[in-house]
Write an enzyme that holds these catalytic residues in place. Sequence first.
Site, short mmCIF file in Angstrom:
data_model
loop_
_atom_site.label_atom_id
_atom_site.label_comp_id
_atom_site.label_asym_id
_atom_site.label_seq_id
_atom_site.Cartn_x
_atom_site.Cartn_y
_atom_site.Cartn_z
N LYS A 224 5.97 -2.60 25.84
CA LYS A 224 5.23 -2.29 27.07
C LYS A 224 5.22 -3.47 28.05
O LYS A 224 5.14 -3.28 29.26
CB LYS A 224 3.80 -1.89 26.74
CG LYS A 224 3.67 -0.57 25.99
CD LYS A 224 3.98 0.61 26.90
CE LYS A 224 3.72 1.94 26.20
NZ LYS A 224 4.20 3.08 27.01
N GLU B 74 -3.66 2.93 32.60
CA GLU B 74 -4.16 3.79 31.54
C GLU B 74 -3.64 3.24 30.22
O GLU B 74 -2.63 2.55 30.19
CB GLU B 74 -3.63 5.22 31.73
CG GLU B 74 -2.22 5.48 31.18
CD GLU B 74 -1.10 4.68 31.86
OE1 GLU B 74 -1.34 4.17 32.96
OE2 GLU B 74 -0.02 4.56 31.27
N SER C 183 9.52 -0.08 18.41
CA SER C 183 8.92 -0.35 19.73
C SER C 183 7.70 -1.24 19.69
O SER C 183 7.36 -1.88 20.68
CB SER C 183 8.56 0.98 20.40
OG SER C 183 7.72 1.74 19.56
#
Lengths: 398, 255
Positions: A88, A110, A380
Site C-alpha cells: 500500500k 479509507e 502483498s
Amino acid sequence: MTTLLPPKFGPYGGQFVPETLMPALIELEQAFVDAQNDPVFRREYEGLLASFVGRPTPLTYAKRLSEQLGGAQIYLKREDLAHTGAHKINNALGQALLVKRMGKKRVVAETGAGQHGVASATAAALLGLECVVYMGVVDIARQEPNVFRMKLLGAEVRPVTSGTQTLKDAINEAIRDWVTNVGDTHYLLGSALGPHPYPTIVREFQSVIGIEAREQMLRDVGRLPDTVIACVGGGSNAIGVFSGFVDDAQVELIGVEAGGSGIASGKHAARFGDATKARVGVIHGTRTYVLQDEDGQIAETHSVSAGLDYAAVGPEHAMMRDSERAFYTSATDAEALSAFQTLCHTEGIIPALESSHAVAEVIKRAPKMRKDQVILVNLSGRGDKDLNTVIKELGQSL
Amino acid sequence: MNRIENAFKNKPIFMPYFPLGYPDLETSIDVIEALAKNGADLIEVGLSFSDPLADGPVIQKATQVALEKGITIKKSLAAVAELRRRGVTIPFILMGYFNPMLAYGLEKFIRDAREAGADGFIIPDLPLEEAGEFQSLVGDMPLIQMLAPTSPNERMELIARTAKGFIYLVSVTGVTGARTEISDGLGGLINRVREHTSVPVCVGFGISTPEQAAQVGALADGVIVGSACVKMIGSSKMPVETAKQFAAEFRSALN
C-alpha cells in the site's frame, strides 16, 4: 467533457460522483499527467521508493513449500518487506507527492485492514500533511495494532458506525469528508477502484511491483513465470503485479477473491464467483461487478481478512475477467488460514490474511503443475496485524 | 405547458424532499400528500439506497430505515401512482442513486416512472460525464442537472446550456444536511449560473428554517429543503400534521 486519460476499461470504470467532486477529479488527473511527464517528480518518487520504502523488494524462492507441494517452483514477491509491511505504501507515497504538487494540505483515506491507513499516515508524516483515516468499527476491532500505528504516526482515526461498519462504509465517509472539504483536501484512495482517474493512478503507482518482479524473474530464474497469482479485494496489489506481465501472453494471471464461509453460504466477497449476487452496477464512483441484492442495494460481504471484505472489484479487473486475460477464483476463510500456517512453517514468513488467499491458491494449483513450471505469488503484506484474528480463529490463546 | 413549467409560475417555489418508505410506506405517502396539498410546489421524492454518499446523517438514517422496512423501487413507483390517484397534481422528481435504477433496468425504470406519474429525475452520482445513457432513454422527462460552488465557469456553461426542467444548485460544498448560515457568495453563484441558462435555478443543501428559505428565495427561483424536512417530520409523533404545518410555514415564508 473529455478526459486526458481513458476513463473507462471497456464498459467498466467511469466517474459516477456528485458534481461537487468532478472539478477535483479533473484537477487530480491533470496533476497526475503532469507529474508522470516531469522527470523531477519521477526522481523524487523513485528516490523515496528506494531510500524510504526499501525497494526493490526481494524475490524469494519458496524452496520448502515447492518441495512439499511437489509441483511447480514457487517464488514470492516480497511486498511484505516494504516499509509499513505491505504494498500500500507504493501508492500512498505517490499520491501524497501529488497532493504536495496540487498545493493541498490535508488527506483523507479509507482503510479496511489498516494497511492503507498506516501507509497513508506514514506518507503524510513524511511529507508534513494532515491525515484523517476512516475505518469501520468492525475493522477497528479486528485490526487493532494498525489503529495504534496510525495514531502513533500522527493520523486521526475516525470510527465509522454507519451501514455494515466495514470498508464500504469507510469509503462512503471518506467521500463525504472529501466532498465537504474538497478545497484543501485530497482523497487518498488506496485501491484500484473509485472514479477515474483513481484506478489508473493506483495501477501506475503499484506497477513497480510488476516491473521489478519481471526483471527479477528474468535475472534470477532466467525465465518468466507460467502463472502469476495475487489476492483481489479492490485489486491494487493484483493490478500492480499483473501489469508487469499483461503483455506476456503466455503468462497466466490469477486473481483470488475472498470466498469467506464458501460461495454457497452467501457469506463471502467473491464478486466474480457468485452469479446470483454479483451483477454489473455502480458503487463508489465506478461501474464494475458489484455484490448486490435484486433491488440494487449493496450486499453485505464477509471475509476473515478485512482487506478483501468489499462488495465491488476494481474496474480493470472486470475488463480483464471479461476478456479472459486474467482468471479469478476464490479461497475460503479456512483455506486462507491453513495457507497462512503453511507459509509460516515452511518458509518462516508470516503473511497477511489477504495474501494468504493467494497462497491458498498456490497450494491448490502447484501440485498439478510440472516441476519445471514456475509460479510467482505476490505476497502483498505481512501478517503481524492479523495475529489476534488468527489466534481467535484457531481457538488458541497466547 | 408541462407540470414542471407550470409549477414555476409562482416563484420562488418550495420544493421539499421526502423519502418513500420512511418512517413506513403508508406514512410516507400520507406525508407527501400533506406536503403537496399544503404549500409544496414540487416534491423531490426520495428513492432509498444502501450507500447514499452525497447525503448527510439525517437522510442516511431515514433511507436506512426505509430499506429496513422493505422499500424497493417497485413499491416506490406504486406509491407515486397512489399519490396521483389521491389527486396530487404537483410535479414529482424522483431523487435516487444510480445503482438501484440499473438493477431495475433503466428503460423499464423510466417507463414505469412515467406511467406512475413522475415528472423527472435527480441522480446525484450521475454527472454530465455519465449521463449520456440515461439521457438517451429519458425522452422529454428531464434529468435535472446539478451544479456546485466548485464547478468552474466553463463547466457551468456546458451543463447549464443543455439543462432541462430546472438547475439544482448545490449551495455549499458537502453532503446534504442543515447549516446554520447561508453562504455570502450565494447571490454571485446564482448569477453565474443564470448567465448560461434560462431554466429556473433552485438552491438546495443546508436550508433548514423558513427564514433561511426566505433569504434564498429572494435570490433563487426555488428553494429545496431536504434534511430539515425529514428530521422535523421523522421526529414527530404526528408526522402528517407536522408535514402540513411544515409546508405551510415554508410556503408562506416564500410569499
